[in-house]
Write a protein that holds these residues in place. Sequence first.
Motif, PDB file in Angstrom:
ATOM      1  N   SER A 131     147.403 -14.862 -51.453  1.00 42.92           N
ATOM      2  CA  SER A 131     148.815 -14.514 -51.600  1.00 42.92           C
ATOM      3  C   SER A 131     148.911 -13.303 -52.504  1.00 42.92           C
ATOM      4  N   GLY A 132     150.006 -12.567 -52.389  1.00 46.54           N
ATOM      5  CA  GLY A 132     150.150 -11.395 -53.246  1.00 46.54           C
ATOM      6  C   GLY A 132     151.263 -10.485 -52.797  1.00 46.54           C
ATOM      7  N   ARG A 133     151.272  -9.314 -53.382  1.00 47.02           N
ATOM      8  CA  ARG A 133     152.328  -8.344 -53.103  1.00 47.02           C
ATOM      9  C   ARG A 133     151.781  -6.933 -53.279  1.00 47.02           C
ATOM     10  N   MET A 134     152.260  -6.019 -52.427  1.00 49.58           N
ATOM     11  CA  MET A 134     151.943  -4.594 -52.546  1.00 49.58           C
ATOM     12  C   MET A 134     153.246  -3.823 -52.707  1.00 49.58           C
ATOM     13  N   VAL A 135     153.228  -2.827 -53.586  1.00 50.76           N
ATOM     14  CA  VAL A 135     154.390  -1.970 -53.796  1.00 50.76           C
ATOM     15  C   VAL A 135     153.950  -0.516 -53.721  1.00 50.76           C
ATOM     16  N   PHE A 136     154.659   0.273 -52.880  1.00 56.26           N
ATOM     17  CA  PHE A 136     154.402   1.708 -52.766  1.00 56.26           C
ATOM     18  C   PHE A 136     155.627   2.482 -53.197  1.00 56.26           C
ATOM     19  N   GLU A 137     155.422   3.551 -53.953  1.00 55.02           N
ATOM     20  CA  GLU A 137     156.493   4.507 -54.223  1.00 55.02           C
ATOM     21  C   GLU A 137     155.977   5.881 -53.840  1.00 55.02           C
ATOM     22  N   PHE A 138     156.658   6.512 -52.902  1.00 50.07           N
ATOM     23  CA  PHE A 138     156.223   7.796 -52.350  1.00 50.07           C
ATOM     24  C   PHE A 138     157.309   8.820 -52.603  1.00 50.07           C
ATOM     25  N   THR A 139     156.976   9.907 -53.314  1.00 48.20           N
ATOM     26  CA  THR A 139     157.951  10.951 -53.624  1.00 48.20           C
ATOM     27  C   THR A 139     157.338  12.323 -53.401  1.00 48.20           C
ATOM     28  N   GLY A 140     158.201  13.358 -53.366  1.00 49.20           N
ATOM     29  CA  GLY A 140     157.726  14.726 -53.222  1.00 49.20           C
ATOM     30  C   GLY A 140     158.153  15.354 -51.919  1.00 49.20           C
ATOM     31  N   SER A 141     157.547  16.487 -51.627  1.00 44.72           N
ATOM     32  CA  SER A 141     157.858  17.237 -50.413  1.00 44.72           C
ATOM     33  C   SER A 141     156.666  18.097 -50.044  1.00 44.72           C
ATOM     34  N   PHE A 150     152.911  15.695 -52.773  1.00 40.41           N
ATOM     35  CA  PHE A 150     153.336  14.303 -52.655  1.00 40.41           C
ATOM     36  C   PHE A 150     152.676  13.439 -53.720  1.00 40.41           C
ATOM     37  N   THR A 151     153.484  12.566 -54.314  1.00 31.11           N
ATOM     38  CA  THR A 151     152.992  11.625 -55.315  1.00 31.11           C
ATOM     39  C   THR A 151     153.134  10.205 -54.781  1.00 31.11           C
ATOM     40  N   VAL A 152     152.080   9.415 -54.917  1.00 30.70           N
ATOM     41  CA  VAL A 152     152.098   8.013 -54.503  1.00 30.70           C
ATOM     42  C   VAL A 152     151.735   7.142 -55.700  1.00 30.70           C
ATOM     43  N   ASN A 153     152.603   6.184 -56.014  1.00 33.69           N
ATOM     44  CA  ASN A 153     152.305   5.156 -57.001  1.00 33.69           C
ATOM     45  C   ASN A 153     152.187   3.836 -56.256  1.00 33.69           C
ATOM     46  N   PHE A 154     151.081   3.150 -56.456  1.00 32.59           N
ATOM     47  CA  PHE A 154     150.748   1.971 -55.673  1.00 32.59           C
ATOM     48  C   PHE A 154     150.274   0.856 -56.593  1.00 32.59           C
ATOM     49  N   ARG A 155     150.696  -0.363 -56.268  1.00 35.40           N
ATOM     50  CA  ARG A 155     150.174  -1.524 -56.994  1.00 35.40           C
ATOM     51  C   ARG A 155     150.006  -2.673 -56.002  1.00 35.40           C
TER      52      ARG A 155
END
Length: 299
Positions: free
Chosen positions: A72-82, A87-92
Amino acid sequence: MASVQVWRVGSAIRRVAVRVLGTAGLLLLMAATALPAWAGADPAVSAFAPHRAVYDLSLGDTSDDGSVNDVSGRMVFEFTGSACDGFTVNFRMVTRVEDDDGTTRTTDLRTSSFEGGEANEYQFLTQSFVDQQKSDETKGVAKREHGEVLVDLVQPAKKREELAKGVVFPTQHLARLIEAAEKGETVVQADLYDGSDDGEQVYATTAFIGKEVTGPDPDDGDDAKAVANLKGIRHWPIRLSYFDPVEGHSGEQTPSYQMSFLLYANGVTRRLKLDYGDFVVDSKLTQLDLLPTAKDCTK
C-alpha cells in the motif's frame, strides 16, 4: 528470512520508483491547455502544463511463489515550468510492504529534478528513507556541452562521468514517445539517463506502443473528473521495459523492470502498473490539481 524478503522487495520498489520518475512524463498528468511553442523546443514538450497529481498504490497480480502479502502507499507528483524556462518535478513515493510472514517495511523516496526545455541540462536530487531512516542520497547534474554529455556527481561521492552522446533525459524521452505514437510507430528504443542507481547508470529502454484506443474511455477507478478532462484526446497503451545497461535490449533478454500505462496525446498517463517480476503494483489517480501556467515566451 522474512526481514530479508521485505528488504529485497523494498529495495526493488525504491529502484523502480526512480524509474517511474525517470520517465517523468510516464506519470506526468498534463492539462489539455498547451503552452506556446518556441523555436528549438519539441512540440510535445511545449504542450506540457504545470500540475500536481496524487496516486494511491495497491498490490495487483502476484506469482504463486511470491513472498509479498500486501503493498500500500501513495505517490505525489508536482510538475512545473515551461519549454522556455525548463521543467521542475518534485516527486514523493511512500510504500508499505508486508511479506507472507507479516513482516513490514516502509520506504519513502523523495526526488527533485530540473530539466532544460531543450534537454541540455538535467539536475537531480534523490533521497531514500527506510522506516524513517535515511538510507541513500544521490545528487548531481548532467549537461550536454561541446558534443559531450558530462555528469558531475556530488552525492554519494564526488566524481565526473561521461555518458554516450545519444542518451536522453526524462522529459525528452516522454516527448519522443508521444511523437512516435502520433506517427503510428510501434517501437521506441532509447538509452535513458535519470540519475538513478547512484547517478552512474544509463538504462536501455524499449517502449511498445499499442493501437490507438477509440470509443468509450471508462475511468477504471481513477478520479472521474480528471478522466472526463481527457475526453476526445487520442491515447495509446504503452509497455515500457528497462534492460541492464551492459547487455542492452537485444535478443531475448529479460528486462530488469517493466511498467505499463495509458498515454494521451497531451502527455497525460494513467492506469499505471509497476511490474516487479513476482508481483505487480497498481495505481489509481485520486487527485489532479492544475497549477498556474507560465507566461508566453519566445526564443
